[in-house]
Design a protein around this motif. Structure first.
Motif, short mmCIF file in Angstrom:
data_model
loop_
_atom_site.label_atom_id
_atom_site.label_comp_id
_atom_site.label_asym_id
_atom_site.label_seq_id
_atom_site.Cartn_x
_atom_site.Cartn_y
_atom_site.Cartn_z
N HIS A 36 8.20 -0.57 8.79
CA HIS A 36 8.17 -1.22 7.20
C HIS A 36 7.53 -2.38 7.60
CE1 HIS A 36 9.71 -3.98 4.15
NE2 HIS A 36 10.45 -2.59 3.05
N ASN A 37 7.30 -3.23 7.99
CA ASN A 37 6.78 -4.06 8.63
C ASN A 37 5.12 -3.87 8.87
OD1 ASN A 37 8.57 -6.39 8.34
ND2 ASN A 37 8.94 -6.37 10.43
N THR A 38 4.72 -3.09 9.35
CA THR A 38 2.83 -2.50 9.15
C THR A 38 2.30 -1.69 7.74
OG1 THR A 38 4.01 -1.68 11.63
CG2 THR A 38 2.19 -0.85 10.10
N ALA A 39 3.99 -1.12 6.82
CA ALA A 39 3.09 -0.78 6.34
C ALA A 39 2.92 -2.04 4.80
CB ALA A 39 4.51 -0.39 5.02
N ARG A 40 3.89 -3.29 5.04
CA ARG A 40 3.43 -4.77 3.94
C ARG A 40 2.77 -4.46 4.49
NH1 ARG A 40 7.11 -7.44 1.24
NH2 ARG A 40 8.93 -5.99 2.03
N ALA A 41 1.85 -4.81 5.76
CA ALA A 41 0.47 -5.37 6.80
C ALA A 41 -0.88 -4.79 6.24
CB ALA A 41 0.74 -5.84 7.94
N TRP A 42 -0.04 -3.69 6.22
CA TRP A 42 -1.46 -2.33 5.60
C TRP A 42 -1.75 -2.87 4.18
CZ3 TRP A 42 -0.86 2.57 8.77
CH2 TRP A 42 -1.19 1.82 10.64
N ILE A 43 -0.51 -3.08 3.15
CA ILE A 43 -1.20 -2.87 2.18
C ILE A 43 -1.60 -4.16 1.42
CG2 ILE A 43 -0.19 -3.77 -0.17
CD1 ILE A 43 0.25 -1.11 -0.33
N SER A 44 -1.27 -5.99 2.02
CA SER A 44 -2.36 -6.86 2.34
C SER A 44 -3.67 -6.75 2.56
CB SER A 44 -1.26 -7.73 3.41
OG SER A 44 -0.15 -7.93 1.74
N ILE A 45 -3.25 -5.83 3.80
CA ILE A 45 -5.47 -5.97 4.37
C ILE A 45 -5.85 -4.77 3.24
CG2 ILE A 45 -6.60 -4.52 5.10
CD1 ILE A 45 -4.94 -6.72 6.32
N LEU A 46 -5.46 -3.68 2.36
CA LEU A 46 -6.46 -3.31 1.42
C LEU A 46 -5.95 -4.16 -0.22
CD1 LEU A 46 -4.45 0.39 1.61
CD2 LEU A 46 -6.45 -0.42 2.33
N GLU A 47 -4.75 -5.23 -0.41
CA GLU A 47 -5.13 -5.92 -1.75
C GLU A 47 -6.70 -7.35 -0.85
OE1 GLU A 47 -1.76 -7.81 -3.34
OE2 GLU A 47 -0.76 -7.32 -1.42
N ALA A 48 -6.64 -7.42 0.39
CA ALA A 48 -7.93 -8.18 0.58
C ALA A 48 -9.20 -7.36 0.56
CB ALA A 48 -7.45 -8.72 1.89
N SER A 49 -8.97 -6.28 0.75
CA SER A 49 -9.88 -6.25 0.09
C SER A 49 -10.49 -5.61 -0.41
CB SER A 49 -10.81 -4.41 1.88
OG SER A 49 -10.21 -5.45 3.18
N TYR A 50 -10.17 -5.84 -1.65
CA TYR A 50 -10.22 -5.17 -2.96
C TYR A 50 -10.41 -3.66 -3.34
CZ TYR A 50 -11.14 -9.76 -4.70
OH TYR A 50 -11.23 -11.73 -4.76
N ILE A 51 -8.54 -3.15 -2.48
CA ILE A 51 -8.50 -1.32 -2.34
C ILE A 51 -8.17 -1.63 -3.93
CG2 ILE A 51 -8.37 0.98 -1.46
CD1 ILE A 51 -11.41 -0.63 -0.98
N LEU A 52 -7.42 -2.50 -3.58
CA LEU A 52 -6.06 -2.33 -4.24
C LEU A 52 -4.60 -3.27 -4.90
CD1 LEU A 52 -2.57 -2.47 -2.69
CD2 LEU A 52 -3.29 -0.24 -2.23
N PHE A 53 -4.08 -3.83 -5.73
CA PHE A 53 -3.36 -4.56 -6.34
C PHE A 53 -2.30 -4.38 -6.66
CE2 PHE A 53 -5.47 -2.93 -10.31
CZ PHE A 53 -4.56 -3.07 -11.12
N LEU A 54 -1.48 -6.03 -6.76
CA LEU A 54 -0.11 -5.26 -7.09
C LEU A 54 0.29 -5.54 -8.46
CD1 LEU A 54 2.10 -5.87 -3.81
CD2 LEU A 54 0.84 -3.65 -4.66
N LEU A 55 0.96 -4.97 -9.09
CA LEU A 55 0.75 -5.98 -10.90
C LEU A 55 2.03 -6.04 -11.34
CD1 LEU A 55 -0.47 -5.97 -13.46
CD2 LEU A 55 0.71 -4.00 -14.42
N PRO A 56 2.44 -7.27 -11.52
CA PRO A 56 3.89 -8.78 -10.72
C PRO A 56 4.86 -7.71 -13.01
CG PRO A 56 2.59 -9.53 -11.66
CD PRO A 56 1.28 -8.83 -10.90
N PRO A 57 6.57 -7.41 -12.61
CA PRO A 57 6.46 -7.53 -13.71
C PRO A 57 6.86 -9.10 -14.40
CG PRO A 57 8.23 -7.35 -11.99
CD PRO A 57 6.58 -7.74 -11.21
N HIS A 58 7.01 -8.55 -15.78
CA HIS A 58 6.92 -9.40 -16.56
C HIS A 58 8.53 -10.38 -16.53
CE1 HIS A 58 6.79 -12.61 -20.20
NE2 HIS A 58 5.75 -12.92 -19.78
N HIS A 59 8.91 -11.63 -15.98
CA HIS A 59 9.83 -12.20 -15.88
C HIS A 59 10.62 -12.14 -17.70
CE1 HIS A 59 7.07 -15.48 -18.18
NE2 HIS A 59 8.88 -16.46 -18.07
#
Length: 389
Positions: free
Chosen positions: A218-241
């Motif tokens: 799970h931690n590796t998946a989280r780190a790899w998602i962060s890497i793909l965010e840093a490289s402008y490959i993907l982003f996370l759209l947050p839910p509205h509060h």
């Protein structure tokens, strides 16, 4: 050459900041745009080993070569340079002296926040928007052709086949960036992770499922998602509060910045395959939200995009938070407008009441309409929304 919407923004920022930073994915056109905006400034690529070694070993002498400023490309490769840039700029006081570009957002942002805070105007440059392509007469006629081709500039500047270019892009740029940021023991596993992430574009992020399917922690998946965010490959759209007395999901949704890259990762071989592809709706949603982001980023504005979903499955694809008003957008890839397309918007509008702004339906057809106060917008006109909000 296709004119970029961000050009006027960059020139405006250069009037009020000693530094202008241009960040975004590789091959998005950062170097071309910075050199177009500032043709008289010397250009230095810190990817070049000779320049990089000079900047690292003797930063004062390196900067002394550019008394009137310069364009420093991939400046995150020399993080030691930021402190010296701060000193030089503070002593001089001229605006727009240095133009900094970088394709790894976290590295560039770390250097800016530590040494150049308050001195930098930042623009995030993504691949071409539909408005830019339309103005240049290069927007594909068919929606499926656009979703397959994507928006990266080399695909419009040269006679390149998307299926070939994306293969080289992932190998040449993305995997190299990954190696610079983290140690990946098995590159094949990381490649599978990217493809499985593309299969989840438009879905709630489920790190446990993604990790299990790849055979990683799970931690590796989280780190790899962060890497793909840093490289402008993907982003996370947050839910509205805003809950409107409903219980809301708190998990973000995963999206790729470019629908063409996601389509290639999904194994799409040509545009014709998209008409019956099960991920066509998700790719269209990915493209629309990417266009809305480009509208913000081209004006040097942060994202104000969210989605809204309660725990019973009621959902609105996009909420644009305008402060006093919440603009709701539903996204449907079909060419023919269906009455069911409006059901989620109707429910949300009844709950939001006075806080709701004008609702929109963006769809895969060609006709603009208005149905019971919902502005039905064809895919070709999405930038009309993006450039307003």
């Amino acid at each position: 050459m296709i004119e970029r919407k961000a050009l006027s923004t960059i020139l405006e920022l250069a009037e009020g900041y000693p530094f202008v930073a241009l960040t975004g994915p590789r091959q998005a056109g950062k170097t071309t745009l910075s050199r177009m905006a500032f043709p008289d400034k010397p250009y230095v690529s810190l990817e070049d080993p000779d320049f990089r070694e000079f900047a690292v070993s003797d930063p004062r002498r390196f900067l002394a070569r550019y008394p009137d400023g310069a364009i420093f490309d991939e400046v995150q490769r020399v993080p030691e340079l930021f402190s010296y840039l701060q000193t030089v700029a503070d002593l001089d006081g001229r605006m727009g002296r240095y133009i900094l570009t970088g394709s790894q957002h976290f590295g560039l942002l770390a250097g800016i926040t530590q040494s150049l805070a308050g001195r930098v105007g930042m623009v995030q440059l993504l691949p071409f928007s539909s408005g830019e392509l339309l103005a240049a007469g290069q927007l594909p006629e068919a929606l499926d052709a656009l979703l397959y081709k994507g928006s990266y500039p080399p695909l419009y500047d040269r006679p390149l086949a998307p299926i070939q270019w994306y293969a080289g892009y992932v190998t040449t740029y993305l995997e190299r960036d990954v190696r610079q940021l983290i140690h990946v023991r098995d590159l094949a596993v990381f490649q599978r992770f990217i493809r499985l992430s593309a299969a989840r574009t438009g879905q709630l992020l489920n790190l446990s499922s993604l990790a299990n399917d790849c055979g990683i922690s799970h931690n590796t998946a989280r780190a790899w998602i962060s890497i793909l965010e840093a490289s402008y490959i993907l982003f996370l759209l947050p839910p509205h509060h805003r809950n409107f007395n409903k219980r809301l999901v708190k998990t973000p949704k995963l999206y790729f910045y470019d629908a063409g890259l996601a389509a290639w990762l999904l194994g799409v071989q040509n545009a014709d395959q998209l008409s019956i592809h099960p991920q066509r709706g998700a790719l269209f949603e990915t493209w629309v939200i990417g266009e809305l982001l480009k509208g913000r980023y081209n004006r040097a504005l942060p994202s104000n995009l969210f989605f809204w979903r309660d725990n019973t499955g009621n959902e609105v694809d996009v909420i644009i938070d305008q402060g006093l008003k919440l603009i709701s957008i539903e996204i449907k890839s079909g060419h023919t407008i269906n009455a069911d397309y409006f059901s989620s918007l109707r429910k949300w509008l009844s709950w939001a009441g006075a806080e709701a702004g004008d609702p929109y339906l963006i769809y895969g057809g060609d006709e603009r309409q208005e149905r019971r106060n919902v502005k039905v917008t064809p895919w070709r006109e999405v930038m009309g929304i993006a450039e307003v909000f």
